[in-house]
Design an enzyme around this catalytic site. Structure first.
Site, short mmCIF file in Angstrom:
data_model
loop_
_atom_site.label_atom_id
_atom_site.label_comp_id
_atom_site.label_asym_id
_atom_site.label_seq_id
_atom_site.Cartn_x
_atom_site.Cartn_y
_atom_site.Cartn_z
CG ASP A 54 -2.03 -1.01 1.15
OD1 ASP A 54 -2.41 -1.39 0.03
OD2 ASP A 54 -2.52 -1.43 2.22
CE1 TYR A 113 4.51 -6.72 3.77
CE2 TYR A 113 3.82 -9.03 3.81
CZ TYR A 113 3.88 -7.80 3.17
OH TYR A 113 3.30 -7.64 1.93
#
EC number: 5.4.99.12
Length: 262
Positions: A54, A113
């Site tokens: 994003d 992540y």
């Protein structure tokens, strides 16, 4: 005739409107495709990523692939040609020519992540685009204990933001680590799984911080997972603290899978 290239890409996501191309917006995919168009003298070359980060999300290990038309260019020359034209907030760190059955998204075995959150009382101007911010006391040991409840195979519906297009919400969570970086007054959280749902890592981070702050019981994650209800978790951590750290195309190493029988 085309050659397929696999490349690892690092980028500072602050000034990008995410990975995926969007008309009139600066994106990772759009930037790379425009350079490839110049290199091929006007031919369209489609870029595929391991996932769509994003706006504001960073990468240390995003992986892309594309099929380059014409004669095969050595990987060392390809990465040099691309990096010489990239803006300063992007850089390719690895390049190789791969078989046509490789796909940067569909060949993925796991993703890693990392999330950085600053515990400073006020926003540090030099960190504001690169860490989340949580100016409240946290007990890192409670967060570490809570993180164990995420390990294994679970339906993570409660941690999926609306807008995702994936119906199967079951994922194998191999590794979660919560650590305090005392020197920088940050909490570093690492997550390795077969895959992640839309905003899943940021929602998990927000929930772990609430546990660390005492707003939730230590083992509340068990209840939230079982509920399979997004309304159980209202908070989402800021995009700026999130980094796509590594993409696995072989089985995730055992050292990151602990004693899980998955």
């Amino acid at each position: 005739m085309t050659s397929r290239y696999k490349l690892t890409l690092s980028y500072d996501g602050h000034d990008f409107h995410g990975f995926q191309s969007q008309p009139g917006q600066r994106t990772i995919q759009g930037t790379v495709e425009e350079i490839l168009k110049q290199m091929t003298k006007g031919q369209e070359v489609r870029v595929f990523g391991s996932g769509r980060t994003d706006a504001g999300v960073h990468s240390v290990g995003q992986v892309i692939h594309f099929d380059y038309p014409g004669r095969e260019i050595p990987a060392a020359n390809m990465i040099k040609a691309l990096n010489s034209q990239l803006p300063m907030d992007m850089v390719f760190t690895d390049c190789e020519i791969v078989d046509k059955d490789f796909h940067s998204r569909f060949s993925v075995k796991g993703k890693w992540y990392r999330y950085r959150v600053s515990l400073d009382g006020f926003v540090n101007p030099f960190k504001r685009f690169y860490t989340g911010h949580y100016p409240y006391p946290v007990d890192v040991e409670k967060m570490q204990e809570a993180a164990k409840d995420l390990l294994g195979r679970h339906d993570f519906t409660s941690f999926a933001a609306s807008g995702g297009q994936i119906e199967d919400k079951v994922r194998d969570m191999y590794y979660v680590n919560v650590a305090l970086d005392e020197e920088n007054n940050e909490v570093i959280m690492d997550f390795i799984a077969t895959g992640f749902l839309y905003n899943m890592v940021r929602i998990l981070v927000a929930t772990l911080l609430e546990i660390g702050n005492g707003r939730r019981p230590v083992h509340d994650l068990k209840r939230v997972i079982a509920a399979k209800n997004r309304l159980e978790v209202q908070q989402t951590a800021q995009a700026c603290g999130l980094y796509l750290y590594h993409v696995f195309y072989e089985e995730v190493p055992r050292k990151y899978r602990l004693d899980l029988d998955l």
